[in-house]
Design a protein around this motif. Sequence first.
Motif, PDB file in Angstrom:
ATOM      1  N   ASP A 233       0.916  -1.158   0.026  1.00 51.10           N
ATOM      2  CA  ASP A 233       0.025   0.083   0.034  1.00 51.10           C
ATOM      3  C   ASP A 233       0.901   1.243  -0.005  1.00 51.10           C
ATOM      4  N   ILE A 234       0.715   2.021  -0.955  1.00 47.56           N
ATOM      5  CA  ILE A 234       1.628   3.095  -1.132  1.00 47.56           C
ATOM      6  C   ILE A 234       1.422   4.271  -0.134  1.00 47.56           C
ATOM      7  N   ASP A 235       0.132   4.198   0.172  1.00 50.56           N
ATOM      8  CA  ASP A 235      -0.256   5.230   1.070  1.00 50.56           C
ATOM      9  C   ASP A 235       0.173   5.177   2.536  1.00 50.56           C
ATOM     10  N   THR A 236       0.681   3.987   2.850  1.00 47.89           N
ATOM     11  CA  THR A 236       1.665   3.590   4.324  1.00 47.89           C
ATOM     12  C   THR A 236       3.155   4.122   3.973  1.00 47.89           C
ATOM     13  N   MET A 237       3.575   4.423   2.958  1.00 49.64           N
ATOM     14  CA  MET A 237       4.923   4.834   2.681  1.00 49.64           C
ATOM     15  C   MET A 237       5.257   6.460   2.876  1.00 49.64           C
ATOM     16  N   SER A 238       6.406   6.816   3.216  1.00 50.72           N
ATOM     17  CA  SER A 238       6.673   8.184   3.353  1.00 50.72           C
ATOM     18  C   SER A 238       7.084   8.658   1.705  1.00 50.72           C
ATOM     19  N   ASP A 239       7.129   9.918   1.621  1.00 49.30           N
ATOM     20  CA  ASP A 239       7.703  10.416   0.160  1.00 49.30           C
ATOM     21  C   ASP A 239       9.068  10.123   0.162  1.00 49.30           C
ATOM     22  N   ARG A 240       9.963   9.913   1.191  1.00 52.26           N
ATOM     23  CA  ARG A 240      11.549   9.522   1.153  1.00 52.26           C
ATOM     24  C   ARG A 240      11.497   8.170   0.622  1.00 52.26           C
ATOM     25  N   ALA A 241      10.764   7.342   0.853  1.00 53.57           N
ATOM     26  CA  ALA A 241      10.637   6.038   0.571  1.00 53.57           C
ATOM     27  C   ALA A 241      10.249   5.843  -0.873  1.00 53.57           C
ATOM     28  N   LEU A 242       9.402   6.597  -1.450  1.00 48.84           N
ATOM     29  CA  LEU A 242       9.119   6.647  -2.812  1.00 48.84           C
ATOM     30  C   LEU A 242      10.070   7.128  -3.691  1.00 48.84           C
ATOM     31  N   HIS A 243      10.853   8.088  -3.123  1.00 45.84           N
ATOM     32  CA  HIS A 243      11.659   8.753  -4.019  1.00 45.84           C
ATOM     33  C   HIS A 243      13.148   8.276  -4.045  1.00 45.84           C
ATOM     34  N   CYS A 244      13.366   6.816  -3.140  1.00 44.45           N
ATOM     35  CA  CYS A 244      14.772   6.419  -2.834  1.00 44.45           C
ATOM     36  C   CYS A 244      15.054   5.861  -4.318  1.00 44.45           C
ATOM     37  N   GLY A 245      14.499   5.665  -5.231  1.00 38.94           N
ATOM     38  CA  GLY A 245      14.972   5.034  -6.423  1.00 38.94           C
ATOM     39  C   GLY A 245      14.752   3.685  -6.435  1.00 38.94           C
ATOM     40  N   ALA A 246      14.076   3.001  -5.489  1.00 38.02           N
ATOM     41  CA  ALA A 246      13.486   1.640  -5.477  1.00 38.02           C
ATOM     42  C   ALA A 246      12.257   1.429  -6.645  1.00 38.02           C
ATOM     43  N   GLU A 247      12.478   0.252  -7.238  1.00 35.69           N
ATOM     44  CA  GLU A 247      11.352  -0.275  -8.199  1.00 35.69           C
ATOM     45  C   GLU A 247       9.930  -0.234  -7.238  1.00 35.69           C
ATOM     46  N   ILE A 248       8.800  -0.027  -7.713  1.00 30.27           N
ATOM     47  CA  ILE A 248       7.799   0.212  -7.016  1.00 30.27           C
ATOM     48  C   ILE A 248       6.689  -0.771  -7.650  1.00 30.27           C
ATOM     49  N   VAL A 249       6.201  -1.469  -6.627  1.00 34.82           N
ATOM     50  CA  VAL A 249       4.937  -2.592  -7.093  1.00 34.82           C
ATOM     51  C   VAL A 249       3.594  -2.339  -6.377  1.00 34.82           C
ATOM     52  N   MET A 250       2.681  -1.892  -6.700  1.00 31.91           N
ATOM     53  CA  MET A 250       1.357  -1.519  -6.083  1.00 31.91           C
ATOM     54  C   MET A 250       0.536  -2.522  -5.622  1.00 31.91           C
ATOM     55  N   HIS A 251       0.059  -2.494  -4.526  1.00 32.50           N
ATOM     56  CA  HIS A 251      -0.994  -3.681  -3.989  1.00 32.50           C
ATOM     57  C   HIS A 251      -2.280  -3.131  -4.566  1.00 32.50           C
ATOM     58  N   GLY A 252      -3.033  -4.119  -5.302  1.00 29.52           N
ATOM     59  CA  GLY A 252      -4.334  -3.655  -5.829  1.00 29.52           C
ATOM     60  C   GLY A 252      -5.337  -4.885  -5.145  1.00 29.52           C
ATOM     61  N   TYR A 253      -6.628  -4.312  -4.656  1.00 31.78           N
ATOM     62  CA  TYR A 253      -7.476  -5.007  -4.157  1.00 31.78           C
ATOM     63  C   TYR A 253      -8.573  -5.744  -5.308  1.00 31.78           C
ATOM     64  N   ARG A 254      -9.129  -6.679  -4.837  1.00 34.62           N
ATOM     65  CA  ARG A 254     -10.022  -7.243  -5.699  1.00 34.62           C
ATOM     66  C   ARG A 254     -11.217  -6.343  -6.152  1.00 34.62           C
ATOM     67  N   ASP A 255     -11.488  -5.534  -5.104  1.00 38.00           N
ATOM     68  CA  ASP A 255     -12.565  -4.563  -5.303  1.00 38.00           C
ATOM     69  C   ASP A 255     -12.197  -3.601  -6.229  1.00 38.00           C
TER      70      ASP A 255
END
Length: 386
Positions: A233-255
């Motif tokens: 869940d991206i909304d549980t991460m800080s901006d620093r984590a999202l901008h650290c250069g790591a590849e991102i995989v988002m969690h999608g739900y069935r709904d």
Amino acid sequence: MKVPTMRRQKHERLPGIAGTARVGRRTKELTKRLAPGDIAVIDQVDLDRVTAEALVARRVAAVVNAAPSSSGRYPNVGPEVIVAAGIPLVDQVGDDLLTTLDDGMRVRLDGDALYVGDRLVASGVEQTEATVTQALSEAKAGLSVQMEAFAANTMEYLKREAELLLDGGGIPPIRTRLRRRHCLVVVRGHRWRDDLRALRHYIKEYRPVLIGVDAGADALLEAGYRPNLVVGDIDTMSDRALHCGAEIVMHGYRDGRVPGKERVDDLGVEAPIFTATGSGEDLAMLLADAAGASLIVGVGTHATLVDFLDKGSGGMASTFLSRLRIGGKLVDAKSVSRLHRPRITGRSLVAMVVACLIAMVVAGVISPVGGVFLTFLRELISGLGS
């Protein structure tokens, strides 16, 4: 001059614990806003260990729970963690409190009663070491019922996610190379700091792929490591984590929900969506397994029966079956830290040899034999020069 009685009473300190109320139904989000001395107002049935440890780490003055902190379904240890830390815990104050109490209000907790000024706004059940111990004992009797519910939910989850668990269907491709490499899956769970500290030599030697799950991405950064991959869940991460250069995989739900997708879109990066039932922890492990990781080490992850029960019956089923899918390549961080011993590298060996030679030379110089040898060496050099 004698002070009037009414004025003296006005300035007398009211009994109880006073602090700023921080209100939130999502405890993960709430803990980010807590400061030392705040009074946390939450709504969580069966307070789990991870949430309790996060509240203790924030050094809150007290915890007020709208729901029962222990429902009796299973022996959850969250209330025990709170009370053992010396933090007052009052629960079962009612759901209305979270709508009537504004975030940031000054409140006062006196026993089992919560006040705003002199006005009573809620009252509940004050938990003590005795009541928590009794609740734990009574909850052990409910384990058999929970295991029956677990069996039913496991079958339901297996039917719903059979393609994912049996054939790896729906797992998105990633750029990060995991094949034949060790992976460290980090969740901001129970004792994650101790796990990472114990694994520092293992991380330095094997250089595993570092995967941060949800707020586990920030846990890695806090420990001084940069994650290679972040999942959840991206909304549980800080901006620093999202901008650290790591590849991102988002969690999608069935709904159809993809928490934090707008934040990723604003970054302008390509981020695949992994749509599945379960937690980010489960998805990260399935992803590492599908990408060919040779070993998956879990940090702060769920490993015991009580850990699984803390996730609820539905979450427990996904966690259990995900681990069956991965099999023997999944190990707990504590096992690795106990078994791993640092190797002696070539550089270390050379340094040891050089240190020994220096010690031998120094010993020879300061000894009588060494003095004779140096005199002979000087005469030999002088003879060659002439």
